[in-house]
Design a protein around this motif. Structure first.
Motif, PDB file in Angstrom:
ATOM      1  N   ARG A 151     -37.667  -6.037  -9.934  1.00  0.00           N
ATOM      2  CA  ARG A 151     -38.237  -5.130 -10.935  1.00  0.00           C
ATOM      3  C   ARG A 151     -39.695  -4.823 -10.599  1.00  0.00           C
ATOM      4  O   ARG A 151     -40.492  -4.531 -11.489  1.00  0.00           O
ATOM      5  CB  ARG A 151     -38.158  -5.758 -12.341  1.00  0.00           C
ATOM      6  N   GLY A 152     -40.083  -4.911  -9.329  1.00  0.00           N
ATOM      7  CA  GLY A 152     -41.464  -4.686  -8.950  1.00  0.00           C
ATOM      8  C   GLY A 152     -42.369  -5.859  -9.243  1.00  0.00           C
ATOM      9  O   GLY A 152     -43.565  -5.684  -9.504  1.00  0.00           O
ATOM     10  N   GLN A 153     -41.832  -7.084  -9.195  1.00  0.00           N
ATOM     11  CA  GLN A 153     -42.592  -8.275  -9.557  1.00  0.00           C
ATOM     12  C   GLN A 153     -43.888  -8.385  -8.759  1.00  0.00           C
ATOM     13  O   GLN A 153     -43.874  -8.376  -7.532  1.00  0.00           O
ATOM     14  CB  GLN A 153     -41.739  -9.539  -9.321  1.00  0.00           C
ATOM     15  N   ILE A 154     -45.012  -8.514  -9.457  1.00  0.00           N
ATOM     16  CA  ILE A 154     -46.313  -8.577  -8.803  1.00  0.00           C
ATOM     17  C   ILE A 154     -46.489  -9.876  -8.027  1.00  0.00           C
ATOM     18  O   ILE A 154     -47.245  -9.924  -7.048  1.00  0.00           O
ATOM     19  CB  ILE A 154     -47.449  -8.415  -9.845  1.00  0.00           C
ATOM     20  N   GLU A 155     -45.791 -10.945  -8.421  1.00  0.00           N
ATOM     21  CA  GLU A 155     -45.935 -12.226  -7.733  1.00  0.00           C
ATOM     22  C   GLU A 155     -45.184 -12.273  -6.410  1.00  0.00           C
ATOM     23  O   GLU A 155     -45.230 -13.267  -5.683  1.00  0.00           O
ATOM     24  CB  GLU A 155     -45.442 -13.373  -8.621  1.00  0.00           C
ATOM     25  N   GLY A 156     -44.509 -11.205  -6.061  1.00  0.00           N
ATOM     26  CA  GLY A 156     -43.744 -11.165  -4.829  1.00  0.00           C
ATOM     27  C   GLY A 156     -42.280 -11.472  -5.066  1.00  0.00           C
ATOM     28  O   GLY A 156     -41.905 -12.136  -6.041  1.00  0.00           O
ATOM     29  N   HIS A 157     -41.427 -11.005  -4.147  1.00  0.00           N
ATOM     30  CA  HIS A 157     -39.987 -11.144  -4.350  1.00  0.00           C
ATOM     31  C   HIS A 157     -39.272 -10.932  -3.020  1.00  0.00           C
ATOM     32  O   HIS A 157     -39.684 -10.105  -2.205  1.00  0.00           O
ATOM     33  CB  HIS A 157     -39.513 -10.080  -5.350  1.00  0.00           C
ATOM     34  N   TYR A 158     -38.231 -11.734  -2.800  1.00  0.00           N
ATOM     35  CA  TYR A 158     -37.284 -11.420  -1.729  1.00  0.00           C
ATOM     36  C   TYR A 158     -35.900 -11.437  -2.356  1.00  0.00           C
ATOM     37  O   TYR A 158     -35.643 -12.126  -3.354  1.00  0.00           O
ATOM     38  CB  TYR A 158     -37.365 -12.440  -0.573  1.00  0.00           C
ATOM     39  N   GLU A 159     -35.004 -10.664  -1.773  1.00  0.00           N
ATOM     40  CA  GLU A 159     -33.639 -10.617  -2.307  1.00  0.00           C
ATOM     41  C   GLU A 159     -32.706 -10.190  -1.191  1.00  0.00           C
ATOM     42  O   GLU A 159     -32.969  -9.205  -0.489  1.00  0.00           O
ATOM     43  CB  GLU A 159     -33.552  -9.649  -3.469  1.00  0.00           C
ATOM     44  N   SER A 160     -31.622 -10.940  -1.016  1.00  0.00           N
ATOM     45  CA  SER A 160     -30.685 -10.677   0.074  1.00  0.00           C
ATOM     46  C   SER A 160     -29.252 -10.654  -0.429  1.00  0.00           C
ATOM     47  O   SER A 160     -28.853 -11.489  -1.249  1.00  0.00           O
ATOM     48  CB  SER A 160     -30.803 -11.748   1.161  1.00  0.00           C
ATOM     49  N   PHE A 161     -28.514  -9.696   0.075  1.00  0.00           N
ATOM     50  CA  PHE A 161     -27.058  -9.641  -0.069  1.00  0.00           C
ATOM     51  C   PHE A 161     -26.508  -9.775   1.345  1.00  0.00           C
ATOM     52  O   PHE A 161     -26.710  -8.876   2.173  1.00  0.00           O
ATOM     53  CB  PHE A 161     -26.622  -8.316  -0.691  1.00  0.00           C
ATOM     54  N   PHE A 162     -25.855 -10.895   1.630  1.00  0.00           N
ATOM     55  CA  PHE A 162     -25.355 -11.052   2.995  1.00  0.00           C
ATOM     56  C   PHE A 162     -23.862 -11.334   3.007  1.00  0.00           C
ATOM     57  O   PHE A 162     -23.299 -11.916   2.087  1.00  0.00           O
ATOM     58  CB  PHE A 162     -26.147 -12.114   3.773  1.00  0.00           C
ATOM     59  N   GLN A 163     -23.255 -10.856   4.083  1.00  0.00           N
ATOM     60  CA  GLN A 163     -21.834 -11.025   4.339  1.00  0.00           C
ATOM     61  C   GLN A 163     -21.696 -11.834   5.619  1.00  0.00           C
ATOM     62  O   GLN A 163     -22.456 -11.631   6.575  1.00  0.00           O
ATOM     63  CB  GLN A 163     -21.136  -9.685   4.554  1.00  0.00           C
ATOM     64  N   ARG A 164     -20.707 -12.673   5.662  1.00  0.00           N
ATOM     65  CA  ARG A 164     -20.456 -13.388   6.913  1.00  0.00           C
ATOM     66  C   ARG A 164     -18.970 -13.734   6.964  1.00  0.00           C
ATOM     67  O   ARG A 164     -18.311 -13.922   5.926  1.00  0.00           O
ATOM     68  CB  ARG A 164     -21.361 -14.611   7.022  1.00  0.00           C
ATOM     69  N   ALA A 165     -18.428 -13.771   8.196  1.00  0.00           N
ATOM     70  CA  ALA A 165     -17.008 -14.085   8.357  1.00  0.00           C
ATOM     71  C   ALA A 165     -16.753 -14.590   9.765  1.00  0.00           C
ATOM     72  O   ALA A 165     -17.516 -14.317  10.697  1.00  0.00           O
ATOM     73  CB  ALA A 165     -16.138 -12.859   8.074  1.00  0.00           C
ATOM     74  N   ASN A 166     -15.654 -15.322   9.909  1.00  0.00           N
ATOM     75  CA  ASN A 166     -15.236 -15.902  11.190  1.00  0.00           C
ATOM     76  C   ASN A 166     -13.906 -15.311  11.644  1.00  0.00           C
ATOM     77  O   ASN A 166     -13.021 -15.021  10.835  1.00  0.00           O
ATOM     78  CB  ASN A 166     -15.071 -17.418  11.066  1.00  0.00           C
ATOM     79  N   HIS A 167     -13.782 -15.178  12.966  1.00  0.00           N
ATOM     80  CA  HIS A 167     -12.509 -14.789  13.563  1.00  0.00           C
ATOM     81  C   HIS A 167     -11.443 -15.815  13.174  1.00  0.00           C
ATOM     82  O   HIS A 167     -11.734 -17.015  13.059  1.00  0.00           O
ATOM     83  CB  HIS A 167     -12.662 -14.738  15.085  1.00  0.00           C
ATOM     84  N   PRO A 168     -10.191 -15.410  12.972  1.00  0.00           N
ATOM     85  CA  PRO A 168      -9.154 -16.353  12.545  1.00  0.00           C
ATOM     86  C   PRO A 168      -8.908 -17.510  13.503  1.00  0.00           C
ATOM     87  O   PRO A 168      -8.524 -18.602  13.064  1.00  0.00           O
ATOM     88  CB  PRO A 168      -7.898 -15.477  12.425  1.00  0.00           C
ATOM     89  N   SER A 169      -9.108 -17.317  14.806  1.00  0.00           N
ATOM     90  CA  SER A 169      -8.757 -18.389  15.752  1.00  0.00           C
ATOM     91  C   SER A 169      -9.779 -18.620  16.857  1.00  0.00           C
ATOM     92  O   SER A 169      -9.698 -19.633  17.555  1.00  0.00           O
ATOM     93  CB  SER A 169      -7.395 -18.092  16.393  1.00  0.00           C
TER      94      SER A 169
END
Length: 337
Positions: free
Chosen positions: A19-37
């Protein structure tokens, strides 16, 4: 917390908190996956970074890493754009960083660093409930400064990813969609996750061991963990429970254990040095942290359920996520981006 409040919270797990935080902010949306074999994995991260006292300098960061445990040659790339060229939706899962997009069920994008490039067009699906590494009330308090949850555990990914021009089909790779945010990165931590063990494909583990700086001091290790196994959720994540748990890690080995009256877990996550890439993370208060990142680690876990009288051993050879965030510069992993 009332049932209605819980439903509201679960419906908002993937809403952006910026929300525009003056104290600073980080935010991540991450995806990760492995091959089946095969020992192959991807990690894709859509991130907002806003430095303390300078929200006008906020940026969007697009990260991607492809881990190849067969060649031990991993590719890591990153792109940065001004925040006015990005969108982090506060009402649903929807992120734009330039032309790269993440929404509820799909992600696409491209990033390049030097001669390396990764592009992706993927869809994901799943019906598992979110996994909360912290008790719900702590997601609404100032402390801890860093929050983390799994929006969709055991997500299944399909589509295509291209690494330096070489295209690879992604067919039913299993992983997770994740969300974390805060006003500063945790001072020192190990984070781990297994989205399907080799021995128990429907089991899911999320855990961390962290030490938090308070003034000139660091807390003892705090180790919350959540395991879903055989249709049950074992939550070892209460505040006192996490303090009493055991967790110790170094480069590149991690032991942990936690127990309640009903159940106990103990286990190990480990990987070779060459299974990691090292990344520079900006910290909102200033400076950078090093994130040592692997998505092809091993994990061995013993679960004793005293309530039903069972003991299970869950193992994976190369499907575990293992990250270490540190200020130490003597880890020996070359910085990728």
């Amino acid at each position: 917390m009332r049932a209605d409040d819980m439903r509201v919270f679960y419906g908002q797990v993937n809403h952006a908190r910026y929300r525009g935080q003056i104290e600073g902010h980080y935010e991540s949306f991450f995806q990760r996956a492995n091959h089946p074999s095969r020992p192959l994995a991807f990690w894709i991260r859509y991130t907002l970074f806003s430095p303390a006292l300078r929200p006008q300098d906020a940026i969007g960061e697009l990260w991607a890493v492809f881990f190849n445990g067969e060649t031990r040659r991993h590719v890591a790339v990153k792109k940065e754009l001004p925040l006015n060229e990005c969108l982090f939706d506060t009402t649903r899962l929807h992120v734009l960083i330039g032309d790269a997009e993440l929404s509820d069920g799909s992600l696409s994008g491209e990033a390049r660093t030097g001669r390396d490039s990764i592009s992706w067009s993927l869809s994901f699906r799943g019906d598992s409930a979110p996994v909360l590494l912290l008790p719900v009330p702590l997601y609404r308090t100032r402390l801890p400064a860093a929050k983390s949850l799994v929006g969709l555990p055991l997500a299944r990914y399909t589509g295509r990813i291209s690494i330096n021009g070489e295209s690879m089909d992604v067919e039913d790779w299993v992983g997770s969609q994740n969300h974390n945010w805060g006003s500063r990165h945790t001072d020192l931590y190990a984070w781990g996750q297994v989205a399907g063990f080799d021995t128990h494909p429907e089991s899911f583990l999320e855990l961390a061991t962290a030490r938090i700086r308070i003034g000139p001091f660091r807390t003892p290790p705090i180790t919350p963990a959540v395991l879903r196994h055989r249709g049950r959720e074992y939550a070892f994540n209460g505040l006192l429970q996490s303090v009493r748990a055991r967790g110790s890690f170094d480069y590149f080995f991690w032991n942990f254990a936690s127990k309640t009256r009903e159940a106990s877990i103990q286990g190990t996550i480990a990987a070779r040095r060459d299974a990691f890439v090292a990344l520079n993370y900006y910290n909102p208060p200033g400076g950078t942290k090093h994130c040592l990142n692997s998505k092809i680690a091993m994990c061995s876990l013993r679960l004793e359920d005293r309530a039903v009288g069972t003991v299970d051993v869950l193992e994976t050879k190369d499907r575990a996520a293992f990250e270490i965030l540190t200020d130490d510069r003597n880890h020996g992993v070359p910085i990728s981006v």
